[in-house]
Design a protein around this motif. Structure first.
Motif, PDB file in Angstrom:
ATOM      1  N   ILE A 323     -10.094 -27.849 -54.996  1.00  0.00           N
ATOM      2  CA  ILE A 323     -11.575 -28.237 -55.321  1.00  0.00           C
ATOM      3  C   ILE A 323     -12.211 -27.642 -56.411  1.00  0.00           C
ATOM      4  CG2 ILE A 323     -14.142 -28.436 -54.744  1.00  0.00           C
ATOM      5  CD1 ILE A 323     -13.021 -28.756 -51.768  1.00  0.00           C
ATOM      6  N   ALA A 324     -11.840 -26.271 -56.632  1.00  0.00           N
ATOM      7  CA  ALA A 324     -12.395 -25.553 -57.764  1.00  0.00           C
ATOM      8  C   ALA A 324     -11.481 -25.881 -59.235  1.00  0.00           C
ATOM      9  CB  ALA A 324     -11.873 -23.912 -57.443  1.00  0.00           C
ATOM     10  N   GLU A 325     -10.271 -26.269 -59.090  1.00  0.00           N
ATOM     11  CA  GLU A 325      -9.549 -26.993 -60.023  1.00  0.00           C
ATOM     12  C   GLU A 325     -10.520 -28.100 -60.706  1.00  0.00           C
ATOM     13  OE1 GLU A 325      -5.490 -29.253 -61.606  1.00  0.00           O
ATOM     14  OE2 GLU A 325      -5.435 -27.965 -59.977  1.00  0.00           O
ATOM     15  N   GLU A 326     -10.829 -28.954 -59.810  1.00  0.00           N
ATOM     16  CA  GLU A 326     -11.441 -30.275 -60.267  1.00  0.00           C
ATOM     17  C   GLU A 326     -12.751 -29.696 -60.833  1.00  0.00           C
ATOM     18  OE1 GLU A 326     -10.577 -33.618 -60.563  1.00  0.00           O
ATOM     19  OE2 GLU A 326      -8.529 -32.378 -59.900  1.00  0.00           O
ATOM     20  N   THR A 327     -13.663 -28.917 -60.442  1.00  0.00           N
ATOM     21  CA  THR A 327     -14.820 -28.314 -60.861  1.00  0.00           C
ATOM     22  C   THR A 327     -14.782 -27.854 -62.314  1.00  0.00           C
ATOM     23  OG1 THR A 327     -15.063 -26.461 -59.648  1.00  0.00           O
ATOM     24  CG2 THR A 327     -15.911 -28.510 -58.614  1.00  0.00           C
ATOM     25  N   GLY A 328     -13.468 -27.268 -62.555  1.00  0.00           N
ATOM     26  CA  GLY A 328     -13.413 -26.719 -63.844  1.00  0.00           C
ATOM     27  C   GLY A 328     -13.268 -27.429 -64.823  1.00  0.00           C
ATOM     28  N   ARG A 329     -13.177 -28.847 -64.625  1.00  0.00           N
ATOM     29  CA  ARG A 329     -13.132 -29.790 -65.622  1.00  0.00           C
ATOM     30  C   ARG A 329     -14.365 -30.122 -66.337  1.00  0.00           C
ATOM     31  NH1 ARG A 329      -7.908 -32.843 -65.393  1.00  0.00           N
ATOM     32  NH2 ARG A 329      -9.263 -34.589 -66.516  1.00  0.00           N
ATOM     33  N   CYS A 330     -15.429 -29.575 -65.744  1.00  0.00           N
ATOM     34  CA  CYS A 330     -16.953 -30.039 -65.997  1.00  0.00           C
ATOM     35  C   CYS A 330     -17.653 -28.430 -66.136  1.00  0.00           C
ATOM     36  CB  CYS A 330     -17.487 -30.967 -65.317  1.00  0.00           C
ATOM     37  SG  CYS A 330     -19.260 -31.383 -65.645  1.00  0.00           S
ATOM     38  N   VAL A 331     -18.481 -28.260 -66.888  1.00  0.00           N
ATOM     39  CA  VAL A 331     -19.075 -27.019 -67.231  1.00  0.00           C
ATOM     40  C   VAL A 331     -20.069 -26.628 -66.022  1.00  0.00           C
ATOM     41  CG1 VAL A 331     -18.491 -26.514 -69.538  1.00  0.00           C
ATOM     42  CG2 VAL A 331     -20.555 -27.699 -68.920  1.00  0.00           C
ATOM     43  N   ARG A 502     -12.154 -14.082 -58.057  1.00  0.00           N
ATOM     44  CA  ARG A 502     -11.137 -14.230 -59.083  1.00  0.00           C
ATOM     45  C   ARG A 502     -10.308 -15.428 -59.067  1.00  0.00           C
ATOM     46  NH1 ARG A 502      -9.999  -7.682 -58.812  1.00  0.00           N
ATOM     47  NH2 ARG A 502     -11.333  -7.159 -60.527  1.00  0.00           N
ATOM     48  N   LEU A 503      -9.921 -15.721 -57.773  1.00  0.00           N
ATOM     49  CA  LEU A 503      -9.100 -16.684 -57.021  1.00  0.00           C
ATOM     50  C   LEU A 503      -9.942 -18.208 -57.773  1.00  0.00           C
ATOM     51  CD1 LEU A 503      -6.953 -18.289 -55.722  1.00  0.00           C
ATOM     52  CD2 LEU A 503      -8.373 -18.547 -53.654  1.00  0.00           C
ATOM     53  N   HIS A 504     -11.250 -18.399 -57.672  1.00  0.00           N
ATOM     54  CA  HIS A 504     -12.240 -19.416 -57.927  1.00  0.00           C
ATOM     55  C   HIS A 504     -11.971 -19.635 -59.493  1.00  0.00           C
ATOM     56  CE1 HIS A 504     -14.538 -18.466 -54.256  1.00  0.00           C
ATOM     57  NE2 HIS A 504     -13.297 -18.951 -53.817  1.00  0.00           N
ATOM     58  N   HIS A 505     -12.222 -18.324 -60.318  1.00  0.00           N
ATOM     59  CA  HIS A 505     -12.155 -18.386 -61.717  1.00  0.00           C
ATOM     60  C   HIS A 505     -10.776 -18.849 -62.256  1.00  0.00           C
ATOM     61  CE1 HIS A 505     -16.040 -16.942 -62.830  1.00  0.00           C
ATOM     62  NE2 HIS A 505     -15.768 -15.600 -62.449  1.00  0.00           N
ATOM     63  N   GLY A 511      -8.383 -26.136 -64.353  1.00  0.00           N
ATOM     64  CA  GLY A 511      -8.903 -27.493 -64.466  1.00  0.00           C
ATOM     65  C   GLY A 511      -9.504 -27.608 -66.147  1.00  0.00           C
ATOM     66  N   ALA A 512     -10.097 -26.414 -66.485  1.00  0.00           N
ATOM     67  CA  ALA A 512     -10.468 -26.354 -67.962  1.00  0.00           C
ATOM     68  C   ALA A 512      -9.252 -26.793 -68.723  1.00  0.00           C
ATOM     69  CB  ALA A 512     -11.019 -25.167 -68.207  1.00  0.00           C
ATOM     70  N   ALA A 513      -8.023 -26.102 -68.573  1.00  0.00           N
ATOM     71  CA  ALA A 513      -6.997 -26.288 -69.461  1.00  0.00           C
ATOM     72  C   ALA A 513      -6.261 -27.859 -69.346  1.00  0.00           C
ATOM     73  CB  ALA A 513      -5.786 -25.364 -68.788  1.00  0.00           C
ATOM     74  N   VAL A 591      -4.958 -20.332 -70.119  1.00  0.00           N
ATOM     75  CA  VAL A 591      -6.031 -21.455 -70.566  1.00  0.00           C
ATOM     76  C   VAL A 591      -6.460 -21.206 -72.070  1.00  0.00           C
ATOM     77  CG1 VAL A 591      -7.974 -19.890 -69.727  1.00  0.00           C
ATOM     78  CG2 VAL A 591      -8.536 -22.313 -69.971  1.00  0.00           C
ATOM     79  N   CYS A 592      -6.687 -19.673 -72.451  1.00  0.00           N
ATOM     80  CA  CYS A 592      -6.733 -19.345 -73.758  1.00  0.00           C
ATOM     81  C   CYS A 592      -5.667 -20.063 -74.825  1.00  0.00           C
ATOM     82  CB  CYS A 592      -6.570 -17.847 -73.722  1.00  0.00           C
ATOM     83  SG  CYS A 592      -7.799 -17.032 -75.089  1.00  0.00           S
ATOM     84  N   LYS A 593      -4.313 -19.924 -74.512  1.00  0.00           N
ATOM     85  CA  LYS A 593      -3.437 -20.491 -75.260  1.00  0.00           C
ATOM     86  C   LYS A 593      -3.501 -22.190 -75.194  1.00  0.00           C
ATOM     87  CE  LYS A 593       0.239 -20.899 -77.595  1.00  0.00           C
ATOM     88  NZ  LYS A 593       0.380 -20.316 -79.138  1.00  0.00           N
TER      89      LYS A 593
END
Length: 653
Positions: A323-331, A502-505, A511-513, A591-593
């Motif tokens: 779920i956290a991955e999906e929410t990472g796609r939207c700020v 940290r896991l959630h981050h 998701g952001a990547a 994600v930075c790369k």
């Protein structure tokens, strides 16, 4: 005059009713007020601090009571946005229009003073103010109806037929004298006035953001409006009905005083139109500022609420990782489901370590989404990667604790609903390296808590979840019952808090990547260079390799993070430390790369505000520092790996 380092922000802004952030600035000898544009992308025509500065300068020169404007700065590099500085005027400000605590004669005198200063404003000669082109002049009411109809419809989350009917009625009943022109304030209320400390006299009129030139009766009706609406209606916290409030003059009396001051007839034709326009305007404002959190309400009704907390959701950390991955796609997605940092970590702390009273007072409203919280650990004066450097002190005095020190990067402190901070302090002797820290609950309205300033990331606002702030705790006293778990237990609490956080981050980073890689591929498929679309330059082109490398890195990070989630579920935070440290390093680097590659493909657009990549990069780069820098985690990984390897070697002997 110039801003200097001797000036310091203190006690965050004058919060009530101010859409342009407003701060008190103090030097050793004087006080000033700084008013600035909000950071980030703004609506066209909104937050024009240059207009505020211009009109206040003209009014001050004419002797009208406004704070003296001092400087106007358009250089955004100074504090991040355009701003202006004005003098700080001492006096009385009443946030409640009913003026509680005053006698009836005192209320009457203040309302008379307010309507007199409004009449004085409308009597000013526009030509002598040198405000040419400040407003459009005639036709003000028609423009107002169109403007607020547009604003209301843009903000509405559902159809309200009576609002549409009122808009139509206003357009069909425009006043015949809409060509009268004066300088109008646009938001003239008692709570936008500063009164003399002891006298019934207005010493300053504030908040000129909506000022323009137009029909002065609109200002008067807006001022009178609370006298007409039902006593049961409290549209905004400060704007209760004035019906039946002892001492407040009647609308008829106020109109008579206003008319006498302006030497005009006291009969005001079409007053009903101006009152209706005022109420329509206020309803439009309320639609924006106090409308219910509709997406959150839908999420809660669907049971998609507090998903991060296993005891509430019934989900394991492995379940929630997806779920956290999906929410990472939207700020803003985590906020919709009440799964936003730092509240998730703070709720976990209260759930695991809070007393029943602490849970009742703070955890329950946090779980309900009624309030927000912040976390205060990092300090500006020490290397906070080593928490034993911490200088914020906690001492016990009978039945109270006293907190004294400076914190910054206090996540979530800028949210208007933020009510409490979890503060990590030193409370024990340095001999016990990991037993000298404590965590304590500090309500933000406690005397001595100064929310000093918002921090920026790469010079840009980072306020998606309430921003990061510098906070000073100046001998703040809280009940001893606010301590979490007990003195010296800060590190124990941190281990329980930081593992899941940290896991959630890391999963949100995955998701952001994924989002960044999608944007990269879209750009490559639509942009042409040297006669071909970017993705068609495959042979010998690094772009193809970037896409492949990004896909490899994202999938590897996802699998490693899911493995850490499983370890957290089965082994607990302490025994899963190595896996959590590993994903913290890998996810932040990955994600930075990926975002950096996407920016390179977008070129100049990638670092602009037209696309989300610049904001994503700021988040990604920050992640390599937040919750411990890479170097600290690498040291921990090495130490744990060596320990495990030595144990294996010993087991073989």
């Amino acid at each position: 005059m110039r801003l200097s380092k001797s000036m310091s922000y203190v006690s965050l802004n004058f919060s009530a009713g101010q859409s342009n952030p407003t701060f008190l600035i103090q030097t050793p000898s004087k006080s000033y007020v700084l008013r600035k544009k909000p950071p980030g992308i703004l609506l066209p025509g909104a937050h024009k601090v240059d207009r505020e500065y211009r009109v206040q300068k003209a009014l001050f020169s004419a002797g009208f009571p406004v704070p003296q404007p001092l400087i106007h700065c358009t250089d955004a590099s100074v504090i991040g946005t355009e701003f202006y500085l004005m003098e700080h005027v001492e006096g009385r400000i009443f946030r409640d229009l009913r003026l509680p605590g005053l006698s009836a004669p005192e209320r009457a005198a203040l309302y008379v003073a307010a309507v007199e200063v409004l009449a004085r404003l409308h009597s000013l000669d526009l030509a002598s103010l040198n405000l040419e082109g400040y407003g459009k002049g005639p036709g003000y009411c028609k423009r107002q109806v169109y403007t607020w109809t547009k604003q209301y419809r843009a903000a509405a989350h559902k159809d309200i037929p009576v609002m549409d009917n009122l808009s139509d009625w206003l357009l069909s009943n425009l006043p015949t004298n809409d060509n009268e022109v004066a300088l109008v304030h646009g938001d003239f209320r008692v709570d936008n006035l500063i009164f003399h400390p002891t006298e019934a006299r207005v010493v300053a009129v504030l908040d000129w953001e909506l000022s323009t030139t137009g029909q002065p009766m609109a200002d008067l009706a807006y001022f009178l409006m609370p006298n007409y609406w039902p006593s049961s209606l409290n549209l905004l916290s400060s704007m209760g009905s004035l019906k039946g409030v002892d001492g407040v003059p009647s609308p008829e009396d106020l109109i008579t005083i206003y008319s006498r001051c302006r030497s005009i007839p006291s009969s005001l034709p079409q007053l009903n139109f101006y009152l209706a326009l005022s109420i329509f305007k206020m309803a439009g404002i309320a639609q924006v500022t106090v409308r219910p959190p509709y997406p959150q309400a839908k999420a809660r009704e669907a049971g998609l609420w507090n998903l991060f907390l296993p005891s509430v959701s019934g989900l394991s950390q492995l379940d929630y990782a997806h779920i956290a991955e999906e929410t990472g796609r939207c700020v803003y997605a985590p906020d919709v489901f009440n799964c936003q940092a730092p509240d998730t970590g703070n709720m976990e702390v209260l759930h695991m370590f809070g007393t029943e009273e602490q849970k009742r007072r703070w955890l329950q409203p946090l779980l309900a989404g009624e309030i927000r919280s912040c976390f205060c650990m990092t300090e500006p004066d020490v290397a906070s990667s080593d928490a034993t450097n911490m200088e914020c002190r906690l001492r016990r005095e009978r039945d109270q604790y006293v907190v004294h020190g400076r914190k910054w990067w206090s996540s979530g402190a800028g949210n208007p609903k933020c009510k409490v901070a979890i503060v990590m302090c030193k409370s024990g002797s340095p001999e016990n390296r990991h037993g000298q820290h404590s965590m304590i609950l500090v309500p933000l309205d406690t005397p001595g808590v100064n929310v000093v300033r918002p921090l920026t990331v790469f010079g840009q606002d980072d306020a998606v979840h309430g921003g990061h702030f510098e906070i000073h705790f100046n001998n703040v006293r809280v009940p001893a019952s606010n301590i979490l778990l007990g003195e010296g237990r800060g590190f124990d609490i941190a281990q329980g808090r930081l593992g899941p956080g940290r896991l959630h981050h890391c999963m949100r980073a995955v998701g952001a990547a994924e989002w960044a890689l999608e944007l990269l591929c879209q750009r490559a498929a639509h942009r042409h260079a040297f006669g071909k679309k970017l993705y068609q330059h495959v042979r010998g082109c690094l772009l193809a390799h970037w896409v492949a490398e990004c896909r490899l890195a994202i999938d590897q990070t996802r699998l490693l993070t899911l493995h850490a989630a499983h370890a957290l579920d089965t082994l607990g935070s302490r025994r899963a430390r190595k896996q959590i440290a590993m994903i913290k390093v890998v996810a932040a680097r990955m994600v930075c790369k990926v975002v950096d590659c996407a920016i390179q493909v977008y070129g100049g657009a990638g670092v602009s505000g037209d696309f989300p990549l610049a904001q994503m990069y700021a988040y990604a780069r920050t992640l390599r520092i937040a919750d411990g820098p890479d170097e600290v985690h690498l040291s921990s990984i090495a130490q744990l790996e060596l320990r495990d390897q030595l144990r294996k070697a010993q087991a073989k002997l």
